[in-house]
Design an enzyme around this catalytic site. Structure first.
Site: not given
Ligand SMILES: CC(C)(COP(=O)(O)OP(=O)(O)OC[C@H]1O[C@@H](n2cnc3c(N)ncnc32)[C@H](O)[C@@H]1OP(=O)(O)O)[C@@H](O)C(=O)NCCC(=O)NCCS
Length: 144
Positions: A71, A103, A115
């Site tokens: 995202v 992974e 996840y």
């Molecule tokens: C992983 C990713 C796809 C998630 O998408 P997103 O739109 O940010 O996710 P959401 O907003 O739906 O949810 C984020 C959740 O993580 C939580 N969160 C945020 N930072 C956090 C942290 N440091 N530790 C734990 N949880 C965390 C939020 O509170 C939220 O939790 P909730 O739904 O229980 O309120 C996005 O952050 C991303 O693109 N990250 C970089 C690429 C990546 O890592 N991809 C995955 C590869 S395996």
């Protein structure tokens, strides 16, 4: 709006990957995935006519493997990633997939949170899977 990815989205998918990972699966690879690979399923999240996220899976029989999930930085933590993943899990379930694996970096706590929220559990650890960092293999068993 969540919809199937098309070749027109590749430019945006690559842009998202580069901003999140500094690397990309590559335009050529993604084009093959979208056009030629019958086992590939890619979806994008479109917000105000802009692609702000994408997710990809490969499905073989009743097993699915996540290829990528991202995202855009300016829309993270707004729930879009969870919506995208949840949508895909429903689609995979409709295809009678029983096991979904992925992974994730040991340090990627945000992704792990998403996840775990969706029912993925740690299967095993791949030592130094990411050059200098361990990878966690997570698995979700789809309930019958
Ligand atoms: C992983 C990713 C796809 C998630 O998408 P997103 O739109 O940010 O996710 P959401 O907003 O739906 O949810 C984020 C959740 O993580 C939580 N969160 C945020 N930072 C956090 C942290 N440091 N530790 C734990 N949880 C965390 C939020 O509170 C939220 O939790 P909730 O739904 O229980 O309120 C996005 O952050 C991303 O693109 N990250 C970089 C690429 C990546 O890592 N991809 C995955 C590869 S395996």
């Amino acid at each position: 709006m969540i919809r199937k990815a098309t070749p027109n989205d590749i430019f945006h998918m690559v842009r998202l990957e580069k901003s999140a990972f500094k690397t990309t699966l590559g335009e050529k690879f993604l084009l093959q995935e979208l056009n030629d690979n019958p086992f590939s399923f890619y979806y994008v999240y479109e917000l105000n006519k802009t692609v702000i996220g994408y997710i990809g899976f490969r499905v073989y029989d009743d097993q699915a493997e996540m290829m990528n999930f991202v995202v855009s930085l300016d829309h993270q933590d707004e729930g879009y990633g969870s919506q995208l993943l949840s949508y895909c899990l429903d689609e995979l379930e409709k295809k009678d997939v029983k096991t979904i694996s992925l992974e994730v970096r040991k340090s990627n706590k945000k992704a792990q949170h998403v996840y775990e929220k969706m029912g993925f559990k740690l299967s095993h650890i791949r030592k130094k899977y990411y050059e200098n960092e361990d990878g966690y293999v997570l698995v979700k068993e789809v309930k019958m």
